[in-house]
Motif scaffolding. Structure first.
Motif, PDB file in Angstrom:
ATOM      1  N   THR A   1       0.840  -1.207   0.000  1.00  0.00           N
ATOM      2  CA  THR A   1       0.000   0.000   0.000  1.00  0.00           C
ATOM      3  C   THR A   1       0.873   1.254   0.000  1.00  0.00           C
ATOM      4  OG1 THR A   1      -1.798  -1.136   1.159  1.00  0.00           O
ATOM      5  CG2 THR A   1      -1.750   1.272   1.293  1.00  0.00           C
ATOM      6  N   HIS A   2       1.927   1.234   0.807  1.00  0.00           N
ATOM      7  CA  HIS A   2       2.857   2.372   0.846  1.00  0.00           C
ATOM      8  C   HIS A   2       3.470   2.618  -0.533  1.00  0.00           C
ATOM      9  CE1 HIS A   2       6.468   4.713   1.720  1.00  0.00           C
ATOM     10  NE2 HIS A   2       7.175   3.741   1.174  1.00  0.00           N
ATOM     11  N   LEU A   3       3.902   1.554  -1.221  1.00  0.00           N
ATOM     12  CA  LEU A   3       4.518   1.714  -2.543  1.00  0.00           C
ATOM     13  C   LEU A   3       3.519   2.280  -3.542  1.00  0.00           C
ATOM     14  CD1 LEU A   3       6.642  -1.573  -2.879  1.00  0.00           C
ATOM     15  CD2 LEU A   3       7.410   0.726  -2.226  1.00  0.00           C
ATOM     16  N   ARG A   4       2.291   1.806  -3.485  1.00  0.00           N
ATOM     17  CA  ARG A   4       1.279   2.332  -4.413  1.00  0.00           C
ATOM     18  C   ARG A   4       0.998   3.804  -4.143  1.00  0.00           C
ATOM     19  NH1 ARG A   4      -1.218  -3.213  -3.123  1.00  0.00           N
ATOM     20  NH2 ARG A   4      -0.502  -4.461  -4.900  1.00  0.00           N
ATOM     21  N   GLU A   5       1.023   4.185  -2.871  1.00  0.00           N
ATOM     22  CA  GLU A   5       0.825   5.594  -2.538  1.00  0.00           C
ATOM     23  C   GLU A   5       1.988   6.449  -3.022  1.00  0.00           C
ATOM     24  OE1 GLU A   5       0.302   5.432   1.656  1.00  0.00           O
ATOM     25  OE2 GLU A   5      -1.843   4.936   1.550  1.00  0.00           O
ATOM     26  N   GLN A   6       3.171   5.807  -3.206  1.00  0.00           N
ATOM     27  CA  GLN A   6       4.339   6.512  -3.719  1.00  0.00           C
ATOM     28  C   GLN A   6       4.349   6.559  -5.246  1.00  0.00           C
ATOM     29  OE1 GLN A   6       7.051   7.981  -1.954  1.00  0.00           O
ATOM     30  NE2 GLN A   6       5.613   7.814  -0.254  1.00  0.00           N
ATOM     31  N   GLY A   7       3.298   6.022  -5.879  1.00  0.00           N
ATOM     32  CA  GLY A   7       3.188   6.087  -7.322  1.00  0.00           C
ATOM     33  C   GLY A   7       3.622   4.845  -8.064  1.00  0.00           C
ATOM     34  N   PHE A   8       3.918   3.767  -7.356  1.00  0.00           N
ATOM     35  CA  PHE A   8       4.306   2.527  -8.027  1.00  0.00           C
ATOM     36  C   PHE A   8       3.096   1.930  -8.769  1.00  0.00           C
ATOM     37  CE2 PHE A   8       8.070   2.851  -5.675  1.00  0.00           C
ATOM     38  CZ  PHE A   8       8.942   1.819  -5.993  1.00  0.00           C
ATOM     39  N   PRO A   9       3.269   1.537 -10.042  1.00  0.00           N
ATOM     40  CA  PRO A   9       2.195   0.830 -10.757  1.00  0.00           C
ATOM     41  C   PRO A   9       2.213  -0.639 -10.362  1.00  0.00           C
ATOM     42  CG  PRO A   9       4.088   1.069 -12.197  1.00  0.00           C
ATOM     43  CD  PRO A   9       4.464   1.742 -10.899  1.00  0.00           C
ATOM     44  N   LEU A  10       2.000  -0.920  -9.081  1.00  0.00           N
ATOM     45  CA  LEU A  10       2.265  -2.236  -8.498  1.00  0.00           C
ATOM     46  C   LEU A  10       1.048  -3.146  -8.607  1.00  0.00           C
ATOM     47  CD1 LEU A  10       4.518  -3.800  -7.005  1.00  0.00           C
ATOM     48  CD2 LEU A  10       3.515  -2.992  -4.860  1.00  0.00           C
ATOM     49  N   LEU A  11       1.122  -4.120  -9.506  1.00  0.00           N
ATOM     50  CA  LEU A  11       0.064  -5.125  -9.619  1.00  0.00           C
ATOM     51  C   LEU A  11       0.181  -6.166  -8.519  1.00  0.00           C
ATOM     52  CD1 LEU A  11      -2.262  -6.497 -11.202  1.00  0.00           C
ATOM     53  CD2 LEU A  11      -0.509  -7.671 -12.562  1.00  0.00           C
ATOM     54  N   ARG A  12       1.435  -6.557  -8.223  1.00  0.00           N
ATOM     55  CA  ARG A  12       1.634  -7.609  -7.214  1.00  0.00           C
ATOM     56  C   ARG A  12       2.973  -7.406  -6.522  1.00  0.00           C
ATOM     57  NH1 ARG A  12       2.755 -13.734  -8.887  1.00  0.00           N
ATOM     58  NH2 ARG A  12       4.909 -13.013  -8.583  1.00  0.00           N
ATOM     59  N   LEU A  13       2.989  -7.640  -5.216  1.00  0.00           N
ATOM     60  CA  LEU A  13       4.219  -7.655  -4.424  1.00  0.00           C
ATOM     61  C   LEU A  13       4.280  -8.991  -3.701  1.00  0.00           C
ATOM     62  CD1 LEU A  13       6.689  -6.012  -3.331  1.00  0.00           C
ATOM     63  CD2 LEU A  13       5.227  -5.383  -1.388  1.00  0.00           C
ATOM     64  N   GLY A  14       5.445  -9.615  -3.690  1.00  0.00           N
ATOM     65  CA  GLY A  14       5.537 -10.934  -3.063  1.00  0.00           C
ATOM     66  C   GLY A  14       6.871 -11.172  -2.397  1.00  0.00           C
ATOM     67  N   VAL A  15       6.883 -12.088  -1.431  1.00  0.00           N
ATOM     68  CA  VAL A  15       8.127 -12.580  -0.831  1.00  0.00           C
ATOM     69  C   VAL A  15       8.068 -14.102  -0.794  1.00  0.00           C
ATOM     70  CG1 VAL A  15       8.614 -10.558   0.593  1.00  0.00           C
ATOM     71  CG2 VAL A  15       7.212 -12.409   1.532  1.00  0.00           C
ATOM     72  N   LEU A  16       9.228 -14.714  -0.941  1.00  0.00           N
ATOM     73  CA  LEU A  16       9.381 -16.150  -0.767  1.00  0.00           C
ATOM     74  C   LEU A  16      10.533 -16.352   0.203  1.00  0.00           C
ATOM     75  CD1 LEU A  16       8.476 -19.038  -1.961  1.00  0.00           C
ATOM     76  CD2 LEU A  16      10.652 -18.915  -3.174  1.00  0.00           C
ATOM     77  N   VAL A  17      10.292 -17.098   1.284  1.00  0.00           N
ATOM     78  CA  VAL A  17      11.299 -17.300   2.328  1.00  0.00           C
ATOM     79  C   VAL A  17      11.515 -18.789   2.541  1.00  0.00           C
ATOM     80  CG1 VAL A  17      11.912 -16.874   4.740  1.00  0.00           C
ATOM     81  CG2 VAL A  17      10.615 -15.151   3.463  1.00  0.00           C
ATOM     82  N   ARG A  18      12.748 -19.217   2.402  1.00  0.00           N
ATOM     83  CA  ARG A  18      13.062 -20.626   2.654  1.00  0.00           C
ATOM     84  C   ARG A  18      12.977 -20.915   4.140  1.00  0.00           C
ATOM     85  NH1 ARG A  18      18.572 -21.587  -0.622  1.00  0.00           N
ATOM     86  NH2 ARG A  18      18.371 -23.640   0.352  1.00  0.00           N
TER      87      ARG A  18
END
Length: 556
Positions: free
Chosen positions: A158-175
């Motif tokens: 949400t923060h990135l989108r408020e900064q103007g990112f055209p963010l469709l998806r954000l993800g993390v993968l952790v072993r």
């Protein structure tokens, strides 16, 4: 007011630049390119023709920058001097860094001296572009680190989108360190109401979808992945074609390294016409160490829970994590206790080799402990080849608690599992194995015993000793399963009376029961039904992960 943008520019050095290390001239050139980047000192890039390549030794290290690409490294080796990972190059850089393609950069601090037209350079020349990083400020001051990882990632998205990112998806993968799960992750889609969490079982690593995904090379240490997505072109990763159909225009997957060197992954997907800009990805790349530290804390919390569950059991592990860690911490519980043992274990130990016996023991535990866990019991410990488990009873005054029915179902399941195991052993020309199970109900002290530095969380009490003595009697009576009167009275079915027996160390005779003589047919049917349910759950788990790798929505 400081410039809030992130910049990168490349220009020609205005002088002849030379480098000395370990008593030799490593490089000297009038064709040096200078990379200037926000909050970074200028970096000098030399053409190969002006570098003493004989002093360079390839390194296995790879690093990733989302707007420069993957860098490979070399050690500088001169005589007995070895400068680790002191040289790097972007051999196939991203478009934004095309001007430094194939050039060699040197670690400023690892060199003995730098020269410009014969004059020694004390520090890199030029102004370092400075600007605040809004994401660092948010992560340090505005982010609520008490949130679970999925909500933390959603808040960052949400923060990135408020900064103007055209963010469709954000993800993390952790072993993760788990006997069944290779990794866990979170995906936040802009068009979904809640983030999606998933686990990656080890089986997925053998799936073609994983081998052809961007995850595979990154987890192998080959750097990151950055791709502009063109729906008209065939992508080298199938997931990019799937994302293109959802309107994606840019994909960035960055290695996110923990303090122990473990590689994890942060992924960003854009759907704006221009994709991500250097101005957007630069600050993200800068805060990767901060993001890594946050998710490393989540990973350690999860690891602690997994280890507690794996080595102590779900309920016991929860108690330990809740603070029951001192010697004497205990409580009284009412439960059905399970005690089982492998028959003729001494003979088997002597007859089999170490590896063969361990394989047999694990097969046996799959039958016993596997049945307990499948029916929601708690395996407390393995005592050699014995298994002690409990099925806690919530209300000790309840006449027919569900825990008793689960314990009896688990005993039937375990017996059927051993039957199948023995059938397979006979087909291989191997002797079958025998076992005994005792089920008893009573009050127990449940808690920590031992020394202050080496504790064991267990149950103790007269009922536990009686269960062990009951199991020892199974061999003498030729019964696989013996059930005490308190358990027999706790289940709705009629069990077969075996008789009253005085047990060694028990001051009173106990009335014992066994399964009905015609139990085998129903037992097999019940077990097959349960096994099918387990297989269905396993298939659903792998299927969910495959859908994620294909970027398909979970329709479960």
């Amino acid at each position: 007011m400081k410039d809030s943008s992130y910049r990168m520019m490349v220009e020609s050095a205005p002088a002849r630049i030379a480098i000395d290390a370990a008593g030799v001239r490593l490089a000297e050139s009038t064709k040096v390119r200078v990379l200037r980047e926000t909050r970074q000192p200028p970096t000098y890039y030399f053409p190969h023709t002006d570098v003493a390549l004989s002093c360079l030794q390839p390194s296995a290290l790879r690093t990733h920058c989302p707007f420069k690409g993957n860098a490979r490294y070399w050690h500088v080796v001169v005589g007995n001097t070895r400068l680790e990972n002191a040289v790097w190059s972007y051999e196939t850089p991203a478009e934004d860094a095309s001007e430094i393609e194939g050039l060699l950069a040197f670690n400023w601090d690892a060199m003995d001296a730098w020269w410009a037209d014969g004059e020694q350079i004390i520090e890199p020349a030029g102004v370092v572009i400075d600007a605040p990083n809004p994401h660092a400020m948010w992560l340090m001051h505005a982010a609520d680190r008490s949130l679970p990882p999925e909500r933390m990632l959603a808040a960052f998205a949400t923060h990135l989108r408020e900064q103007g990112f055209p963010l469709l998806r954000l993800g993390v993968l952790v072993r993760t360190l788990h006997p069944l799960v290779f990794a866990w992750g979170v995906l936040d889609w802009r068009d979904r109401s809640a983030p999606e969490t998933f686990e990656m079982p080890y089986e997925v690593l053998r799936a073609e979808e994983f081998r052809l995904s961007p995850y595979a090379p990154i987890l192998s240490g080959e750097g990151g992945v950055r791709r502009r997505i063109d729906p008209r072109a065939r992508a080298d990763f199938p997931i990019l074609e799937d994302l293109a159909r959802r309107g994606a225009t840019d994909y960035a997957a960055m290695p996110m390294q923990f303090s122990d060197g473990q590689i994890n992954i942060l992924t960003l997907v854009a759907d704006g016409a221009e994709g991500f800009t250097t101005d957007q990805l630069g600050p993200i790349h800068e805060v990767l160490p901060l993001l890594s530290s946050i998710f490393e804390v989540y990973s350690h919390r999860r690891l602690a829970s997994v280890l507690m569950e794996t080595y102590l059991g779900t309920q016991t592990g929860t108690r330990v994590l809740a603070g029951k860690v001192r010697r004497g911490d205990s409580e009284a519980i009412h439960a059905v206790i399970w005690f089982s043992d492998l028959r003729d274990s001494t003979r088997l130990t002597e007859a089999l080799g170490r590896h063969e016996y361990l394989e047999l023991l694990n097969d046996y535990f799959d039958c016993m402990a596997g049945a307990v866990l499948a029916h929601e019991g708690e395996v407390l410990k393995y005592i050699g080849d014995a298994v002690m488990a409990i099925f806690p009873v919530a209300d000790p005054h309840e006449l027919r608690p569900i825990a008793a029915a689960r314990a009896l179902a688990a005993a039937r399941d375990a017996s059927a599992r051993v039957d199948r195991l023995n059938s397979a052993r006979r087909e291989r020309g191997i002797d079958p194995i025998g076992f005994g199970i005792a089920l008893h109900r009573g009050e127990f002290t449940y808690g920590n015993v031992g020394t202050p530095r080496r504790l064991d969380f267990t149950v103790i009490g007269g009922a536990a000793n009686e269960a062990a003595r009951m199991e020892a009697l199974t061999k003498d009576l030729g019964e696989r399963i013996l059930i005490s009167a308190p358990v027999a009275e706790s289940v709705p079915e009629t069990l077969r009376a075996v008789g009253r027996y005085s047990l060694r160390g028990v001051g009173h005779a106990m009335e014992l029961f066994a399964l009905p003589a015609d139990d085998s047919e129903q037992r097999e049917a019940d077990t097959q039904t349960h096994q099918q349910r387990c297989q269905d759950r396993a298939h659903d788990s792998v299927g969910q992960m495959i859908r994620h790798l294909r970027s398909e929505p979970d329709r479960g």
